[in-house]
Design a protein around this motif. Structure first.
Motif, PDB file in Angstrom:
ATOM      1  N   LEU A 158      -5.301  -2.484 -13.543  1.00  0.00           N
ATOM      2  CA  LEU A 158      -4.629  -1.532 -12.652  1.00  0.00           C
ATOM      3  C   LEU A 158      -4.487  -2.097 -11.244  1.00  0.00           C
ATOM      4  N   GLY A 159      -3.500  -1.600 -10.516  1.00  0.00           N
ATOM      5  CA  GLY A 159      -3.421  -1.858  -9.084  1.00  0.00           C
ATOM      6  C   GLY A 159      -3.149  -3.301  -8.719  1.00  0.00           C
ATOM      7  N   ASP A 195      -1.609   2.423  -8.618  1.00  0.00           N
ATOM      8  CA  ASP A 195      -2.951   2.994  -8.680  1.00  0.00           C
ATOM      9  C   ASP A 195      -2.977   4.160  -9.669  1.00  0.00           C
ATOM     10  N   GLY A 207      -7.436   1.205  -8.534  1.00  0.00           N
ATOM     11  CA  GLY A 207      -6.179   0.534  -8.206  1.00  0.00           C
ATOM     12  C   GLY A 207      -6.421  -0.646  -7.300  1.00  0.00           C
ATOM     13  N   THR A 219      -2.414   2.088  -2.655  1.00  0.00           N
ATOM     14  CA  THR A 219      -1.183   1.308  -2.669  1.00  0.00           C
ATOM     15  C   THR A 219       0.000   2.050  -2.061  1.00  0.00           C
ATOM     16  N   VAL A 269      -0.091   8.091 -11.834  1.00  0.00           N
ATOM     17  CA  VAL A 269       0.140   6.689 -11.466  1.00  0.00           C
ATOM     18  C   VAL A 269       1.106   6.643 -10.292  1.00  0.00           C
TER      19      VAL A 269
END
Length: 335
Positions: A158-159, A195, A207, A219, A269
């Protein structure tokens, strides 16, 4: 009187939907794997692809105007385009059990699939294949499926907007909602560029991290204040999943529920549906509840189950350190 809603405490799972089984195959040589959602008796199906870099199989079949109404399984896999081979193993497993569309000379199992990109973790030559898809079917059952670093979520990250060195571990998660005797569940493998957000509090769960790696940088806010993202290889992300219900639905309604499920993904998300994600969600309807409570309720339930399952995908993940020395902490691992 209001019918009780099963949300608090027990988040449920997609296998709470009558007629649905889930199995995982997790590759032990590197973080990757595949997951299968099986409907042995067939399920009305739809799909909605929102990401700009999808890797899919049999999605055209699911258009509401096209011939076949039902499918028999959906495969979610890592391994990028190579991972689509996992669906071949699922087809073989179903055929051996006489499950599929009657084509007069036999039965043809219909198995749509979607993949996510996890090739940056370990040896990319190791990826889900037909044997992995077959093994996932062998493991399938009606118990609540495992979550986190398993199946299609094994290699999820993720991220990644500011680079892999500031990313965190993703995974696979599941949840369900029951209202008026009808259940909608979701299974989401989250490998998002963005994220993961708590859908109720809007707080970042996991994230992109700050440059020192110790905190979440958020983010969305970082991009809006002008922080420059790292140049990304297109398609190196993606959240994929399945929403299922035991309500009686048409093929067109299955498509609309897949569309609504993306609203839940957008709640959990951020950024979502980017040029570097191949976000794809399927919908399956088993009809086992024997009724349809209306599309407004079903769409709300689909979005809710997806949002919660996506958050669980992040919360259930475990930290890893790759063979190359890349540390990917999980949600809760930061101070």
């Amino acid at each position: 009187m209001h019918s009780p809603v099963s949300l608090a405490g027990d988040a449920g799972s997609i296998t709470r939907v009558a007629g649905i089984e889930v199995g995982h195959c997790t590759e032990t040589r590197r973080p990757t794997g595949c997951s299968v959602v099986i409907a042995r008796e067939g399920a009305v199906a739809g799909v909605d692809v929102r990401g700009a870099a999808p890797g899919t199989r049999e999605t055209d079949l699911l258009h509401p105007s096209n011939l076949v109404d039902q499918v028999h399984a959906v495969v979610l896999a890592g391994g990028s385009a190579w991972g689509l081979d996992a669906a071949t193993g699922a087809v073989r497993w179903l055929e051996e059990r006489g499950i599929g569309f009657d084509v007069a000379v036999g039965r043809l199992p219909l198995v749509p699939a979607a993949v996510l990109f996890d090739l940056l973790l370990g040896d990319m030559r190791i990826r889900p294949d037909a044997a992995a898809g077959y093994a996932a079917c062998q493991a399938a059952c009606t118990r609540d499926p495992a979550e986190g670093n398993v199946g299609a979520g094994a290699g999820a990250v993720l991220g990644k907007a500011f680079g892999m060195q500031r990313a965190m571990k993703g995974g696979i998660g599941t949840a369900s909602v029951t209202v008026h005797g009808v259940t909608v569940g979701a299974l989401i493998a989250c490998n998002a560029l963005g994220d993961v957000i708590d859908p109720d509090s809007a707080q970042v769960i996991a994230g992109a991290r700050t440059q020192d790696g110790l905190r979440l940088c958020d983010t969305r806010r970082a991009l809006l204040r002008g922080d420059a993202p790292q140049s990304l290889l297109a398609g190196t992300n993606t959240s994929i999943g399945v929403v299922a219900t035991d309500a009686v639905i048409t093929k067109a309604q299955a498509h609309r529920l897949a569309v609504a499920a993306h609203d839940g993904l957008a709640r959990s998300v951020n950024p979502v549906h980017t040029m570097s994600d191949g976000d794809t969600l399927f919908c399956l309807g088993t009809g086992r509840a024997g009724k349809n409570p209306g599309m407004l309720l079903l769409a709300t339930m689909a979005a809710e189950a997806t949002a919660v399952a996506t958050a669980r995908a992040a919360r259930a993940a475990a930290s890893i350190t790759t063979a190359q020395g890349l540390y990917l902490p999980a949600a809760g691992a930061l101070g």
